[in-house]
Design a protein around this motif. Structure first.
Motif, short mmCIF file in Angstrom:
data_model
loop_
_atom_site.label_atom_id
_atom_site.label_comp_id
_atom_site.label_asym_id
_atom_site.label_seq_id
_atom_site.Cartn_x
_atom_site.Cartn_y
_atom_site.Cartn_z
N PRO A 176 -9.22 7.36 -12.64
CA PRO A 176 -8.77 5.98 -12.83
C PRO A 176 -9.16 5.12 -11.63
N THR A 177 -9.55 3.88 -11.90
CA THR A 177 -9.89 2.94 -10.84
C THR A 177 -8.84 1.85 -10.69
N LYS A 178 -8.22 1.46 -11.81
CA LYS A 178 -7.17 0.45 -11.72
C LYS A 178 -6.28 0.49 -12.96
N THR B 130 0.88 -1.17 0.00
CA THR B 130 0.00 0.00 0.00
C THR B 130 0.91 1.22 0.00
N ALA B 131 0.63 2.17 -0.87
CA ALA B 131 1.53 3.30 -1.02
C ALA B 131 0.76 4.58 -1.32
N LYS B 132 1.45 5.69 -1.10
CA LYS B 132 0.91 7.00 -1.47
C LYS B 132 1.83 7.62 -2.50
N GLN B 133 1.26 8.05 -3.62
CA GLN B 133 2.03 8.67 -4.68
C GLN B 133 1.60 10.12 -4.88
N THR B 134 2.57 10.98 -5.16
CA THR B 134 2.26 12.33 -5.61
C THR B 134 3.15 12.62 -6.81
N TYR B 135 2.58 13.34 -7.77
CA TYR B 135 3.32 13.65 -9.00
C TYR B 135 2.93 15.03 -9.50
N LYS B 136 3.90 15.78 -10.02
CA LYS B 136 3.64 17.06 -10.66
C LYS B 136 4.55 17.19 -11.87
N ALA B 137 3.96 17.48 -13.02
CA ALA B 137 4.74 17.61 -14.25
C ALA B 137 5.75 18.75 -14.14
N PRO B 138 6.93 18.62 -14.76
CA PRO B 138 7.22 17.51 -15.65
C PRO B 138 7.89 16.30 -14.98
N ASN B 139 8.46 16.48 -13.78
CA ASN B 139 9.23 15.35 -13.24
C ASN B 139 9.36 15.34 -11.72
N LEU B 140 8.44 15.96 -11.00
CA LEU B 140 8.47 15.88 -9.54
C LEU B 140 7.64 14.68 -9.10
N ALA B 141 8.24 13.76 -8.38
CA ALA B 141 7.54 12.54 -8.00
C ALA B 141 7.94 12.08 -6.61
N ARG B 142 6.97 11.52 -5.89
CA ARG B 142 7.24 11.03 -4.54
C ARG B 142 6.35 9.82 -4.26
N GLN B 143 6.93 8.79 -3.68
CA GLN B 143 6.15 7.62 -3.29
C GLN B 143 6.56 7.17 -1.88
N GLU B 144 5.56 6.93 -1.04
CA GLU B 144 5.80 6.47 0.32
C GLU B 144 5.08 5.15 0.54
N ILE B 145 5.80 4.16 1.03
CA ILE B 145 5.20 2.86 1.34
C ILE B 145 4.50 2.93 2.70
N ILE B 146 3.24 2.53 2.72
CA ILE B 146 2.45 2.52 3.95
C ILE B 146 2.41 1.13 4.57
N GLU B 147 2.26 0.13 3.75
CA GLU B 147 2.27 -1.27 4.18
C GLU B 147 3.02 -2.08 3.12
N PRO B 148 3.66 -3.21 3.53
CA PRO B 148 3.65 -3.86 4.84
C PRO B 148 4.57 -3.17 5.85
N GLN B 149 4.46 -3.58 7.09
CA GLN B 149 5.22 -2.97 8.17
C GLN B 149 6.72 -3.08 7.95
N ASN C 142 8.94 3.17 -15.54
CA ASN C 142 8.52 2.80 -14.20
C ASN C 142 7.04 2.49 -14.25
N ASN C 143 6.73 1.23 -14.18
CA ASN C 143 5.36 0.78 -14.40
C ASN C 143 4.38 1.13 -13.29
N LEU C 144 4.89 1.63 -12.17
CA LEU C 144 3.99 1.93 -11.06
C LEU C 144 3.30 3.28 -11.19
N TRP C 145 3.76 4.11 -12.10
CA TRP C 145 3.26 5.48 -12.16
C TRP C 145 2.25 5.69 -13.27
N LEU C 146 1.18 6.39 -12.95
CA LEU C 146 0.18 6.76 -13.94
C LEU C 146 0.81 7.61 -15.04
N SER C 147 1.75 8.46 -14.66
CA SER C 147 2.44 9.31 -15.62
C SER C 147 3.23 8.49 -16.64
#
Length: 207
Positions: free
Chosen positions: A180-182, A72-91, A127-132
């Protein structure tokens, strides 16, 4: 000991979900955002292709030949290349943060109070994890298509990978909310490689 744990968690994440890769620069057209009256599949496609920022809480399922990993993660993105991802789970990897500012890549483990900065980090095109990243692939591929099923718009693109292997990325968008849903990624044999569920997403929230 802390450093060993930190290094191990980084290796696990790199192997499973490729957190270190960020997509190349893109040029974005100007569109009217926040228009929830968009109903056509073509209009929704253009809305998604022209986003310039998003915040999302996601669930990730990444499959390899022998293992299945869930995050489980939280992503934030702002064009053109600012990106951040934080892992919430697993512990075991909670608090692992990957951030990129267009020049520097920073890896932090807030749980262990450790961090590593990679200065002048080059752009990486996958990077396949990003919507961008999906948007970048869709824009630059001739093998993309668009279809509609009841209240869902489906955007799909086929990408040629190394060793002539092909993957298929499919994004599902709710017609009513325009969100987007998935996002699914399958190999050439239709084996699921990555499944991302968007539990919550805000598009162009910085506007």
């Amino acid at each position: 000991m802390k450093r060993k744990i930190f290094i191990i968690t980084l290796i696990i994440l790199v192997l499973c979900v490729g957190l270190f890769c960020f997509f190349t620069k893109n040029n974005y057209k100007t569109v009217e955002f926040g228009n929830t009256n968009i109903k056509s599949a073509e209009g929704i496609k253009e809305y998604i292709l022209n986003l310039d920022s998003y915040e999302a809480n996601i669930e990730i399922e990444a499959n390899s030949n022998k293992t299945q990993n869930k995050y489980t993660a939280k992503q934030t993105y702002k064009a053109p290349n600012l990106a951040r991802q934080e892992i919430i789970e697993p512990q075991s990897v909670k608090g692992l943060i990957t951030s990129y500012d267009g020049n520097n890549l920073k890896i932090e483990n807030t749980k262990l109070n450790l961090s590593k900065l990679y200065e002048n980090y080059p752009y990486v095109a996958d990077n396949n994890l990003w919507l961008s990243d999906f948007i970048n692939d869709y824009k630059n591929s001739k093998t993309n298509n668009l279809k509609e099923e009841e209240n869902i718009v489906i955007m799909q693109v086929k990408i040629q990978k190394e060793a002539k292997k092909e993957i298929t990325k499919t994004l599902y968008i709710d017609k009513n909310t325009l969100k987007p849903t998935k996002l699914t990624i399958e190999d050439e044999h239709k084996k699921m490689l990555v499944y991302i569920q968007y539990n919550e997403i805000k598009i162009n929230s910085s506007r």
